[in-house]
Design an enzyme around this catalytic site. Structure first.
Site, PDB file in Angstrom:
ATOM      1  N   ASN A   7     103.620 -33.495  40.039  1.00  0.00           N
ATOM      2  CA  ASN A   7     102.674 -32.686  40.806  1.00  0.00           C
ATOM      3  C   ASN A   7     103.277 -32.167  42.111  1.00  0.00           C
ATOM      4  OD1 ASN A   7     101.056 -33.440  38.744  1.00  0.00           O
ATOM      5  ND2 ASN A   7      99.719 -34.784  39.947  1.00  0.00           N
ATOM      6  N   HIS A  61      88.567  14.709  51.408  1.00  0.00           N
ATOM      7  CA  HIS A  61      87.777  14.962  50.195  1.00  0.00           C
ATOM      8  C   HIS A  61      88.560  15.777  49.168  1.00  0.00           C
ATOM      9  CE1 HIS A  61      84.231  13.833  52.667  1.00  0.00           C
ATOM     10  NE2 HIS A  61      84.873  14.501  53.608  1.00  0.00           N
ATOM     11  N   SER A  67     106.527  15.529  25.852  1.00  0.00           N
ATOM     12  CA  SER A  67     105.444  15.261  24.906  1.00  0.00           C
ATOM     13  C   SER A  67     106.013  15.359  23.492  1.00  0.00           C
ATOM     14  CB  SER A  67     104.350  16.303  25.106  1.00  0.00           C
ATOM     15  OG  SER A  67     103.597  16.436  23.921  1.00  0.00           O
ATOM     16  N   LYS A 113     105.844  20.387  27.873  1.00  0.00           N
ATOM     17  CA  LYS A 113     105.386  19.348  28.799  1.00  0.00           C
ATOM     18  C   LYS A 113     106.500  18.572  29.489  1.00  0.00           C
ATOM     19  CE  LYS A 113     101.721  17.863  29.503  1.00  0.00           C
ATOM     20  NZ  LYS A 113     100.645  17.179  28.789  1.00  0.00           N
ATOM     21  N   GLU A 139     102.566   7.536  36.768  1.00  0.00           N
ATOM     22  CA  GLU A 139     101.330   7.085  36.103  1.00  0.00           C
ATOM     23  C   GLU A 139     101.396   5.595  35.767  1.00  0.00           C
ATOM     24  OE1 GLU A 139      99.977   9.980  32.928  1.00  0.00           O
ATOM     25  OE2 GLU A 139     101.764  10.974  33.652  1.00  0.00           O
TER      26      GLU A 139
HETATM   27  N1  ARG Z   1     103.938 -28.111  33.857  1.00  0.00           N
HETATM   28  C1  ARG Z   1     103.057 -28.566  34.873  1.00  0.00           C
HETATM   29  C2  ARG Z   1     102.508 -27.370  35.688  1.00  0.00           C
HETATM   30  O1  ARG Z   1     103.054 -26.336  35.569  1.00  0.00           O
HETATM   31  C3  ARG Z   1     103.776 -29.490  35.795  1.00  0.00           C
HETATM   32  C4  ARG Z   1     102.908 -30.484  36.458  1.00  0.00           C
HETATM   33  C5  ARG Z   1     102.333 -31.399  35.450  1.00  0.00           C
HETATM   34  N2  ARG Z   1     101.689 -32.494  36.039  1.00  0.00           N
HETATM   35  C6  ARG Z   1     100.929 -33.325  35.315  1.00  0.00           C
HETATM   36  N3  ARG Z   1     100.394 -34.316  35.919  1.00  0.00           N
HETATM   37  N4  ARG Z   1     100.682 -33.097  34.036  1.00  0.00           N
HETATM   38  O2  ARG Z   1     101.545 -27.493  36.400  1.00  0.00           O
END
Ligand code: ARG
Length: 454
Positions: A109, A155, A276, A282, A289
């Site tokens: 994490n 405008h 085109s 064209k 775009e």
């Molecule tokens: N692949 C996960 C993500 O992109 C990484 C973190 C995963 N953490 C966990 N506790 N499963 O968020």
């Protein structure tokens, strides 16, 4: 082999493995992931959590893995699940038990958060230099077109004459604000989440300041739960991308109009146009775009991540894996669009004569004619009405205001004299603007000088 398999008695199905994996897209962050791990291993060794030898072996091997990935020698597979576990698995394959120690005092994490922030720091720098190139091109074009007179619109109706330089410098200002916005976002990207663990911190005597210094972060995120749950920095980045695309899109809209036969103000170079399949005559402004269209796609990326985050309880939830694809997509789109756009405007042909002609017809000197009468002592409201009637008459006669005879002028007000012709020449309408930041030749020169001195 799954790194978290211990608690499980049954294998996942291959479809759920595939659904769960982020490796197909998050492998883009391999360099950031390895850099983060090298800093982490160095910190663990410095703190005596790993031995010096263990730290050194991990760092050396991670460096070799990085080289091998760059050289295309490593193929990632769904089994690796994500970039974090894939790298760790390769490390362990190469150095055995020692490799398994890298994940001490760390969670995926805080690892994913640090990788993402490092990746966005790099992307922000790339976008910044692309904005620099675009702004330099605008500045050069504005230098060239200080005397190129064209209609200014409100405008989408002809309003008052301006110079093309003035019009281009309006965009210069928008892109300089984009630069500011990305730089401001970078302040919040560049804060360290690593060392927060899964959500509650770790039981080891780690040194987060060392990690911040090694990885070039300005500061440490002060709350670990926020550090792993926060994606504000990515949402801000998408916001910056969206506003920048909106600016490009407005400019593209103008180029599309300007390159039509109806306007004929510019011709986009053949290399940035397409033909085109059915209509041989064209020449379509497809690049412009597409950029206009891609702005919608980037707004979608912003909405996607805002929506992913809106109902998430603290702290990390797997929903957050959905943060990467929109951010990758937006960043690629902005970089490509900025690049193509810069090339397109530096190669287009400006048709000065058509612009000048459009500036002459359209009664854009009507305000100046009214100002002329104000100079003769008539209250502005009355002048407005007199000139309004005169314009109506001139339209009926198919004449521009400066094509009316003295006799015709006099029939609307006695105050008109010979000097009216000079006062309402398009050149003089532009010259006469006195306010700071106006379209007058002098003011545009000053605006350009200010940019050059920055
Ligand atoms: N692949 C996960 C993500 O992109 C990484 C973190 C995963 N953490 C966990 N506790 N499963 O968020």
């Amino acid at each position: 082999m799954k790194l978290w398999k211990g608690r499980f008695s049954k294998e996942a199905t291959s479809s759920s493995d595939e659904f769960n994996a982020s490796i197909p897209f998050d492998q883009r962050m391999y360099e950031e992931d390895i850099k983060g791990s090298i800093a982490h291993a160095g910190m663990l060794a410095k703190q005596g959590i790993l031995t010096e030898e263990e730290g050194a072996l991990i760092i050396k091997t991670l460096g070799e893995i990085l080289e091998d990935i760059k050289a295309g020698k490593i193929e990632f597979s769904i089994e690796g699940e994500d970039i974090h576990m894939s790298i760790e698995t390769i490390l362990t394959e190469r150095i055995g038990q020692t490799g398994k120690k890298l994940h001490t005092a760390r969670s995926r994490n805080d690892q994913v958060a640090v990788d993402f922030r490092l990746w966005l720091r790099k992307e922000t720098a790339e976008i910044d230099s692309k904005l620099d190139e675009l702004m330099k091109t605008l500045q050069e074009l504005a230098e060239t077109h200080q005397e190129t007179v064209m209609p200014g619109y409100t405008h989408l109706q002809r309003a008052q004459p301006v110079t093309l330089a003035y019009h281009l410098l309006a965009y210069y200002q928008m892109f300089s604000r984009d630069k500011e916005r990305f730089a401001d976002g970078l302040k919040r990207i560049n804060r360290l989440p690593l060392g927060s663990g899964a959500l509650a911190g770790t039981t080891y005597n780690t040194d987060r300041q060392y990690l911040a210094d090694q990885l070039g972060f300005d500061s440490i995120l002060p709350n670990g739960m926020d550090a792993v749950a926060d994606r504000d920095f990515a949402i801000e980045f998408l916001n910056c991308c969206s506003i920048c695309m909106m600016h490009l899109s407005r400019f593209c809209e103008e180029l599309i109009l300007w390159s039509s036969v109806e306007f004929g103000f510019v011709e986009i170079d053949d290399s940035y146009s397409t033909g085109s399949s059915i209509m041989p005559q064209k020449k379509n402004p497809d690049m412009a775009e597409l950029i206009r269209g891609k702005s919608g796609r980037v707004y979608g990326d912003l909405m996607a991540l805002l929506t992913v985050c809106k109902g998430l309880p603290m702290a990390y939830n797997k929903d957050l894996q959905e943060d990467k694809e929109p951010v990758f997509d937006a960043s690629d789109t902005v970089k490509n669009s900025l690049g193509i756009f810069t090339e397109m405007i530096s190669t287009m042909t400006v048709k000065k004569d058509t612009m000048a002609k459009a500036a002459k017809y359209g009664y854009m000197n009507a305000t100046d004619a009214a100002d002329y009468l104000v100079g003769k002592g008539i209250p502005f409201r009355d002048c407005h009405e007199i000139i309004g009637k005169m314009v109506l008459y001139a339209i009926g006669e198919g004449k521009a205001l400066d094509e009316l005879t003295m006799e015709e002028f006099k029939s609307f007000s006695d105050a008109f004299a010979e000097d009216i012709y000079d006062a309402i020449s398009i050149e003089n309408c532009i010259k006469a603007k006195q306010s700071e930041g106006s379209t007058s030749f002098e003011s545009v020169r000053k605006q350009l000088d200010k940019i050059t001195s920055q």
